[in-house]
Design an enzyme around this catalytic site. Sequence first.
Site, PDB file in Angstrom:
ATOM      1  N   LYS A 172       0.950  -1.174  -0.068  1.00 45.33           N
ATOM      2  CA  LYS A 172      -0.088  -0.068   0.061  1.00 45.33           C
ATOM      3  C   LYS A 172       0.960   1.377   0.135  1.00 45.33           C
ATOM      4  CE  LYS A 172      -1.832  -1.478   3.585  1.00 45.33           C
ATOM      5  NZ  LYS A 172      -2.845  -1.624   4.888  1.00 45.33           N
ATOM      6  N   THR A 204      -8.041  10.078   7.000  1.00 44.61           N
ATOM      7  CA  THR A 204      -7.757   8.976   6.428  1.00 44.61           C
ATOM      8  C   THR A 204      -7.642   7.735   7.477  1.00 44.61           C
ATOM      9  OG1 THR A 204      -5.497   9.624   6.637  1.00 44.61           O
ATOM     10  CG2 THR A 204      -6.334   9.834   4.600  1.00 44.61           C
ATOM     11  N   GLY A 206      -8.369   4.593   9.474  1.00 42.34           N
ATOM     12  CA  GLY A 206      -9.093   3.332   8.983  1.00 42.34           C
ATOM     13  C   GLY A 206      -8.908   3.054   7.739  1.00 42.34           C
ATOM     14  N   THR A 207      -7.941   3.845   6.821  1.00 42.34           N
ATOM     15  CA  THR A 207      -8.122   3.276   5.312  1.00 42.34           C
ATOM     16  C   THR A 207      -7.582   1.746   5.279  1.00 42.34           C
ATOM     17  OG1 THR A 207      -6.051   4.699   5.279  1.00 42.34           O
ATOM     18  CG2 THR A 207      -7.829   5.614   4.164  1.00 42.34           C
ATOM     19  N   GLY A 208      -6.743   1.375   5.927  1.00 36.27           N
ATOM     20  CA  GLY A 208      -5.875   0.042   5.852  1.00 36.27           C
ATOM     21  C   GLY A 208      -7.139  -0.767   6.297  1.00 36.27           C
ATOM     22  N   CYS A 209      -7.559  -0.868   7.335  1.00 34.99           N
ATOM     23  CA  CYS A 209      -8.794  -1.662   7.634  1.00 34.99           C
ATOM     24  C   CYS A 209      -9.686  -1.740   6.586  1.00 34.99           C
ATOM     25  CB  CYS A 209      -9.253  -1.122   9.353  1.00 34.99           C
ATOM     26  SG  CYS A 209      -8.030  -0.918  10.408  1.00 34.99           S
TER      27      CYS A 209
HETATM   28  O1  PXL Z   1      -5.373   1.003  11.332  1.00 32.02           O
HETATM   29  C1  PXL Z   1      -4.701   0.192  12.070  1.00 32.02           C
HETATM   30  C2  PXL Z   1      -5.503  -0.070  13.282  1.00 32.02           C
HETATM   31  C3  PXL Z   1      -6.201  -1.031  13.340  1.00 32.02           C
HETATM   32  N1  PXL Z   1      -6.951  -1.916  14.140  1.00 32.02           N
HETATM   33  C4  PXL Z   1      -7.327  -0.972  15.345  1.00 32.02           C
HETATM   34  C5  PXL Z   1      -6.620   0.413  15.504  1.00 32.02           C
HETATM   35  C6  PXL Z   1      -5.821   0.722  14.454  1.00 32.02           C
HETATM   36  C7  PXL Z   1      -5.329   2.191  14.542  1.00 32.02           C
HETATM   37  O2  PXL Z   1      -5.476   3.050  15.431  1.00 32.02           O
HETATM   38  O3  PXL Z   1      -7.051   1.271  16.524  1.00 32.02           O
HETATM   39  C8  PXL Z   1      -8.125  -1.388  16.508  1.00 32.02           C
END
Ligand code: PXL
Length: 256
Positions: A172, A204, A206-209
């Site tokens: 990414k 942005t 939470g973009t990865g999740c």
């Molecule tokens: O973005 C990574 C991430 C994943 N999961 C949880 C998070 C974070 C970033 O803060 O809190 C629960």
Amino acid sequence: MKRLLVIAGSDSSGGAGIQADLKTAQTFGVYAQTAITAVTVQDTHKVYSVNPVSPQVVRAQIDAALGDIGADAIKIGMLGNAAIAAAVADALDGNDIPLVLDTVILSSSGMPLLDDEGIVILKKRLIPRAALVTPNFPECEALTGMPPAGEHRLRNAAMVFKLLGAGHVLFKGGHGEGNTVRDVLWSNDDFTSFDAPRQDSRHTHGTGCTLATAIACGLAQGYALPDAVSRAHAYVQNAIRTAPGLGGGSGPLGHD
Ligand code: PXL
């Protein structure tokens, strides 16, 4: 209805983690079950604390989910620590449900979301099990010793992932430089780029999740990996564009 199991942490601010995963699955029309690994306390500025759930309870959530409703795909996000990572690996032994592994190691604000022994378990037991691994720049560096910046390091990082047993990696590019954000899918030794203009937004979180869960939804729905990635990529671009602008820091995405 297609079914997803999300194994990840809770983000009290609602922007990342399980909360982002549920909103994403809902929008894709996929039914999501959850195994919560940790409860984080955070706002749009930073993560204040990470509170792991016991490995036995994480395992029991996975067993309950797979034993009854079942899953067409699994997404792993934050694991928290080595004992939880091991419990998750144990729980997934013996099934071959497609797994999207988001290699969550650090929050954007720098809070560790996985300990060092947990990274070892990620490498030894979960990366080889995954249908897709989705590292960002810092995670790629933590796992392979180099960020995927430039063609040479990208190829070398892909080779390290191959040695770790991965066949498909989405590098990414959000942490890269320049006006274009380039995600690169390495799959069956081929590279495919997914480009988007860099949006000038602080929202942005939470973009990865969201991206990993959107890909997992696509796999659950039977899309081939490049198509699942392409749809998820478009979804995240739109989610950044439609972010509601909440909070004083890096706020949540729009999930319509
Ligand atoms: O973005 C990574 C991430 C994943 N999961 C949880 C998070 C974070 C970033 O803060 O809190 C629960």
